[in-house]
Design an enzyme around this catalytic site. Structure first.
Site, PDB file in Angstrom:
ATOM      1  N   ASP A 146      56.040  59.056 -76.399  1.00  0.00           N
ATOM      2  CA  ASP A 146      54.877  58.168 -76.394  1.00  0.00           C
ATOM      3  C   ASP A 146      55.279  56.823 -77.012  1.00  0.00           C
ATOM      4  O   ASP A 146      54.812  56.447 -78.072  1.00  0.00           O
ATOM      5  CB  ASP A 146      53.754  58.833 -77.202  1.00  0.00           C
ATOM      6  CG  ASP A 146      52.509  57.972 -77.268  1.00  0.00           C
ATOM      7  OD1 ASP A 146      52.260  57.220 -76.312  1.00  0.00           O
ATOM      8  OD2 ASP A 146      51.797  58.051 -78.282  1.00  0.00           O
ATOM      9  N   ASP A 182      45.265  58.501 -72.089  1.00  0.00           N
ATOM     10  CA  ASP A 182      46.322  57.510 -72.321  1.00  0.00           C
ATOM     11  C   ASP A 182      47.543  57.967 -71.523  1.00  0.00           C
ATOM     12  O   ASP A 182      47.969  59.128 -71.638  1.00  0.00           O
ATOM     13  CB  ASP A 182      46.617  57.446 -73.825  1.00  0.00           C
ATOM     14  CG  ASP A 182      47.662  56.408 -74.196  1.00  0.00           C
ATOM     15  OD1 ASP A 182      48.755  56.419 -73.580  1.00  0.00           O
ATOM     16  OD2 ASP A 182      47.427  55.610 -75.113  1.00  0.00           O
ATOM     17  N   LYS A 211      45.996  63.674 -77.666  1.00  0.00           N
ATOM     18  CA  LYS A 211      47.398  63.464 -77.303  1.00  0.00           C
ATOM     19  C   LYS A 211      48.203  64.725 -77.519  1.00  0.00           C
ATOM     20  O   LYS A 211      47.731  65.708 -78.095  1.00  0.00           O
ATOM     21  CB  LYS A 211      47.992  62.247 -77.999  1.00  0.00           C
ATOM     22  CG  LYS A 211      48.213  62.356 -79.488  1.00  0.00           C
ATOM     23  CD  LYS A 211      48.543  60.995 -80.091  1.00  0.00           C
ATOM     24  CE  LYS A 211      49.983  60.590 -79.935  1.00  0.00           C
ATOM     25  NZ  LYS A 211      50.302  59.359 -80.692  1.00  0.00           N
ATOM     26  N   TRP A 238      40.498  57.621 -82.047  1.00  0.00           N
ATOM     27  CA  TRP A 238      41.774  58.338 -82.015  1.00  0.00           C
ATOM     28  C   TRP A 238      42.187  58.601 -83.459  1.00  0.00           C
ATOM     29  O   TRP A 238      42.163  57.684 -84.287  1.00  0.00           O
ATOM     30  CB  TRP A 238      42.880  57.528 -81.310  1.00  0.00           C
ATOM     31  CG  TRP A 238      44.198  58.207 -81.522  1.00  0.00           C
ATOM     32  CD1 TRP A 238      44.615  59.368 -80.956  1.00  0.00           C
ATOM     33  CD2 TRP A 238      45.229  57.816 -82.445  1.00  0.00           C
ATOM     34  NE1 TRP A 238      45.839  59.723 -81.454  1.00  0.00           N
ATOM     35  CE2 TRP A 238      46.246  58.798 -82.366  1.00  0.00           C
ATOM     36  CE3 TRP A 238      45.385  56.745 -83.325  1.00  0.00           C
ATOM     37  CZ2 TRP A 238      47.409  58.733 -83.140  1.00  0.00           C
ATOM     38  CZ3 TRP A 238      46.540  56.665 -84.097  1.00  0.00           C
ATOM     39  CH2 TRP A 238      47.541  57.659 -83.996  1.00  0.00           C
ATOM     40  N   HIS A 275      50.265  60.130 -73.172  1.00  0.00           N
ATOM     41  CA  HIS A 275      49.919  61.269 -74.020  1.00  0.00           C
ATOM     42  C   HIS A 275      50.036  62.637 -73.358  1.00  0.00           C
ATOM     43  O   HIS A 275      49.371  63.580 -73.754  1.00  0.00           O
ATOM     44  CB  HIS A 275      48.497  61.086 -74.558  1.00  0.00           C
ATOM     45  CG  HIS A 275      48.406  60.001 -75.585  1.00  0.00           C
ATOM     46  ND1 HIS A 275      47.281  59.761 -76.338  1.00  0.00           N
ATOM     47  CD2 HIS A 275      49.323  59.090 -75.995  1.00  0.00           C
ATOM     48  CE1 HIS A 275      47.496  58.748 -77.153  1.00  0.00           C
ATOM     49  NE2 HIS A 275      48.724  58.325 -76.958  1.00  0.00           N
ATOM     50  N   ASP A 278      54.935  53.678 -75.999  1.00  0.00           N
ATOM     51  CA  ASP A 278      54.074  52.507 -75.854  1.00  0.00           C
ATOM     52  C   ASP A 278      54.820  51.269 -75.380  1.00  0.00           C
ATOM     53  O   ASP A 278      54.568  50.162 -75.859  1.00  0.00           O
ATOM     54  CB  ASP A 278      53.305  52.234 -77.150  1.00  0.00           C
ATOM     55  CG  ASP A 278      52.271  53.316 -77.432  1.00  0.00           C
ATOM     56  OD1 ASP A 278      51.254  53.346 -76.732  1.00  0.00           O
ATOM     57  OD2 ASP A 278      52.492  54.137 -78.338  1.00  0.00           O
ATOM     58  N   HIS A 311      43.724  54.419 -71.026  1.00  0.00           N
ATOM     59  CA  HIS A 311      44.646  53.555 -71.749  1.00  0.00           C
ATOM     60  C   HIS A 311      45.893  53.414 -70.890  1.00  0.00           C
ATOM     61  O   HIS A 311      46.639  54.388 -70.738  1.00  0.00           O
ATOM     62  CB  HIS A 311      45.029  54.168 -73.097  1.00  0.00           C
ATOM     63  CG  HIS A 311      44.054  53.851 -74.186  1.00  0.00           C
ATOM     64  ND1 HIS A 311      44.265  54.195 -75.496  1.00  0.00           N
ATOM     65  CD2 HIS A 311      42.882  53.177 -74.158  1.00  0.00           C
ATOM     66  CE1 HIS A 311      43.247  53.765 -76.226  1.00  0.00           C
ATOM     67  NE2 HIS A 311      42.392  53.148 -75.439  1.00  0.00           N
ATOM     68  N   ASP A 336      47.121  49.696 -73.693  1.00  0.00           N
ATOM     69  CA  ASP A 336      47.555  50.216 -74.995  1.00  0.00           C
ATOM     70  C   ASP A 336      49.081  50.295 -75.024  1.00  0.00           C
ATOM     71  O   ASP A 336      49.659  51.291 -74.611  1.00  0.00           O
ATOM     72  CB  ASP A 336      46.930  51.598 -75.257  1.00  0.00           C
ATOM     73  CG  ASP A 336      47.249  52.103 -76.653  1.00  0.00           C
ATOM     74  OD1 ASP A 336      47.770  51.313 -77.473  1.00  0.00           O
ATOM     75  OD2 ASP A 336      46.997  53.283 -76.937  1.00  0.00           O
ATOM     76  N   GLU A 359      40.066  60.290 -77.828  1.00  0.00           N
ATOM     77  CA  GLU A 359      41.402  60.247 -77.221  1.00  0.00           C
ATOM     78  C   GLU A 359      42.307  61.323 -77.803  1.00  0.00           C
ATOM     79  O   GLU A 359      42.638  61.293 -78.982  1.00  0.00           O
ATOM     80  CB  GLU A 359      42.016  58.858 -77.469  1.00  0.00           C
ATOM     81  CG  GLU A 359      43.401  58.692 -76.878  1.00  0.00           C
ATOM     82  CD  GLU A 359      43.980  57.301 -77.152  1.00  0.00           C
ATOM     83  OE1 GLU A 359      43.383  56.530 -77.931  1.00  0.00           O
ATOM     84  OE2 GLU A 359      45.052  57.006 -76.592  1.00  0.00           O
TER      85      GLU A 359
HETATM   86  C1  RNT Z   1      47.812  56.416 -80.282  1.00  0.00           C
HETATM   87  C2  RNT Z   1      46.742  56.081 -79.332  1.00  0.00           C
HETATM   88  C3  RNT Z   1      45.806  54.974 -79.760  1.00  0.00           C
HETATM   89  C4  RNT Z   1      46.504  53.812 -80.433  1.00  0.00           C
HETATM   90  C5  RNT Z   1      45.615  52.640 -80.743  1.00  0.00           C
HETATM   91  C6  RNT Z   1      46.263  51.667 -81.672  1.00  0.00           C
HETATM   92  O1  RNT Z   1      48.732  57.310 -79.776  1.00  0.00           O
HETATM   93  O2  RNT Z   1      47.284  55.782 -78.082  1.00  0.00           O
HETATM   94  O3  RNT Z   1      45.052  54.576 -78.672  1.00  0.00           O
HETATM   95  O4  RNT Z   1      47.596  53.361 -79.684  1.00  0.00           O
HETATM   96  O5  RNT Z   1      44.407  53.077 -81.205  1.00  0.00           O
HETATM   97 ZN    ZN Z   2      45.913  55.072 -76.532  1.00  0.00          ZN
END
Ligand code: RNT
Ligand code: ZN
Length: 428
Positions: A303, A268, A237, A193, A271, A305, A295, A335, A235
């Site tokens: 986003d 993810d 986003k 990523w 994303h 998290d 993820h 994640d 990955e």
């Molecule tokens: C970032 C991505 C990625 C990170 C990690 C730390 O938007 O989701 O996967 O969260 O690599």
């Molecule tokens: Zn991720």
């Protein structure tokens, strides 16, 4: 002392009733428990330390548009603290797990080693720990939080030297991933990523994408072979902090890239556009791709998290995977990063919610639903789908915890509290 409802006899009694109720609907709960326990869930190491990494701190570095917010005490400050926290996490989680490492968790004995020069030796302690814990390792190059990422561009940078540095980093990481796979006798999922993008309307959207193709190709060319050991994933986003207008590695970019280069696309949950269903993508992508990396995360308006909970998107995702009999075709990785609550509990909540969603998918009365559909009885399909929501799956989950040798229900909280007083409170 377990409370009455979480004692073994109470859980057994509740489970017998639940098993019968599911059996009436064509679902074998014992088989579902066995299958749900066997799915490997890769724990991200970065919740333990708020995504800081173990390199010497450098002030003013951009984190690549991802950010852990909050100041709850007890953050792990070094590799040993991370590993001992993860030991406790693993004790509180039922089922198979892996650990997902990022390259900036290298341990170099105080000697500065730049990212393009990392070798397996810098992860020897993690590898020893994984061997002792009996779990596999996954890996990620760290293309952020570094002076050479400060411009906002890494693999897609217009600067040849910057690009080469990150290509060398990606290659170094592939060697490390292969080493992990060989040593642990288990393929290592290696996810790329990059934060590259622009805050506001760049004049050139083409150049960075063309360079990203070239850079990724250069990384994947070295070392040669070994696709079965190092499973590369990419990955994309929608946007990040500081890349609101333009993300070089967008979904379209990586879907096309991964298909043409035979690497794995990573989805993810945080994303996408807020009304986009990731669950719906699975049956489309798996027509063309052999494997997907997921993820699990929880976007809160952006986003963000947040810690994964058993919300509708996570449930829908695993329901869809179970209905397509595709659990063996997805890699499941967590994640999220929340620095505002106890971090051990964050892991336990997020990992348990993910495995609960897996179990729920396996408890879906798919056969009955398909039969109703085939008979043209849409009302029956809908009624049975609604009924599935109030089935006694909690009793099945508690039995899964017992069979997985971990505390049922929320009884794991007592372990977290004890650890907070004995260990975390001393980290100041
Ligand atoms: C970032 C991505 C990625 C990170 C990690 C730390 O938007 O989701 O996967 O969260 O690599
Ligand atoms: Zn991720």
């Amino acid at each position: 002392m377990p409370s009455p409802s979480t004692s073994r006899p109470a859980i057994s009694a509740a489970y017998q009733l639940a098993r019968a109720a599911y059996a009436e609907r064509g679902v074998d709960t014992d088989a579902a428990i066995r299958r749900a326990l066997a799915v490997p869930v890769s724990l991200h190491c970065w919740q333990a330390d708020d995504v800081r990494g173990l390199e010497a701190p450098r002030d003013g570095l951009d984190s690549g548009g991802i950010m852990a917010t909050g100041g709850y005490p007890g953050r792990a400050r070094n590799g040993d603290e991370m590993r001992s926290d993860l030991d406790l996490v693993l004790k509180l989680l039922p089922g198979r797990h892996r650990l997902n490492l990022h390259a900036f968790y290298a341990e170099t004995n105080g000697k500065p080693v730049d990212r393009d020069a990392l070798t397996p030796a810098h992860f020897a302690r993690w590898l020893d720990w994984a061997k002792a814990a009996g779990i596999g390792l996954d890996f990620n190059p760290t293309y952020f939080a570094h002076p050479k990422a400060a411009s906002g561009y890494t693999l897609s940078s217009a600067d040849r030297g910057v690009r080469q540095f990150w290509i060398d980093h990606g290659r170094a990481c592939r060697r490390i991933a292969r080493h992990f796979a060989r040593e642990l006798d288990s393929p290592c999922v290696h996810n790329h990523w990059i934060p590259d993008g622009a805050k506001d309307q760049p004049v050139d959207r083409w150049g960075p994408r063309a360079r990203l193709v070239e850079s990724l190709d250069a990384i994947l060319a070295e070392p040669k072979g070994g696709q079965d050991l190092c499973v590369d994933a990419v990955e994309g986003k929608l946007f990040g902090l500081g890349s609101e207008d333009y993300v070089v590695g967008s979904q379209e970019f990586y879907l096309s890239y991964s298909l043409s280069r035979k690497v794995v696309p990573c989805l993810d949950l945080g994303h996408y556009h807020p009304t986009e269903s990731v669950a719906d993508k699975v049956s489309a992508l798996l027509q063309f791709h052999p494997r997907l990396l997921l993820h699990t995360s929880r976007p809160m308006r952006w986003d963000s998290d947040h810690v994964v909970i058993l919300d509708d998107p996570v449930r829908a995702l695993f329901n869809e995977i179970a209905r397509g009999n595709a659990l063996g075709r997805v890699f499941v990785a967590l994640d999220f990063f929340d620095a505002s609550i106890n971090r051990i509990a964050a892991y336990v909540i997020g990992a348990r919610a993910t495995r609960q969603a897996i179990l729920l998918g396996l408890l879906d009365p798919t056969k009955l639903l398909r039969a109703a559909d085939a008979a043209g009885h849409g009302h029956e399909r809908l009624a049975r789908m609604e009924q599935a929501k109030s089935m006694p799956w909690g009793a099945v989950w508690d039995m899964l915890c017992i069979r997985g040798d971990t505390p049922p229900a929320e009884t794991w909280l007592a372990n977290v509290t004890r650890h907070e007083i004995k260990v975390l409170a001393k980290r100041t």
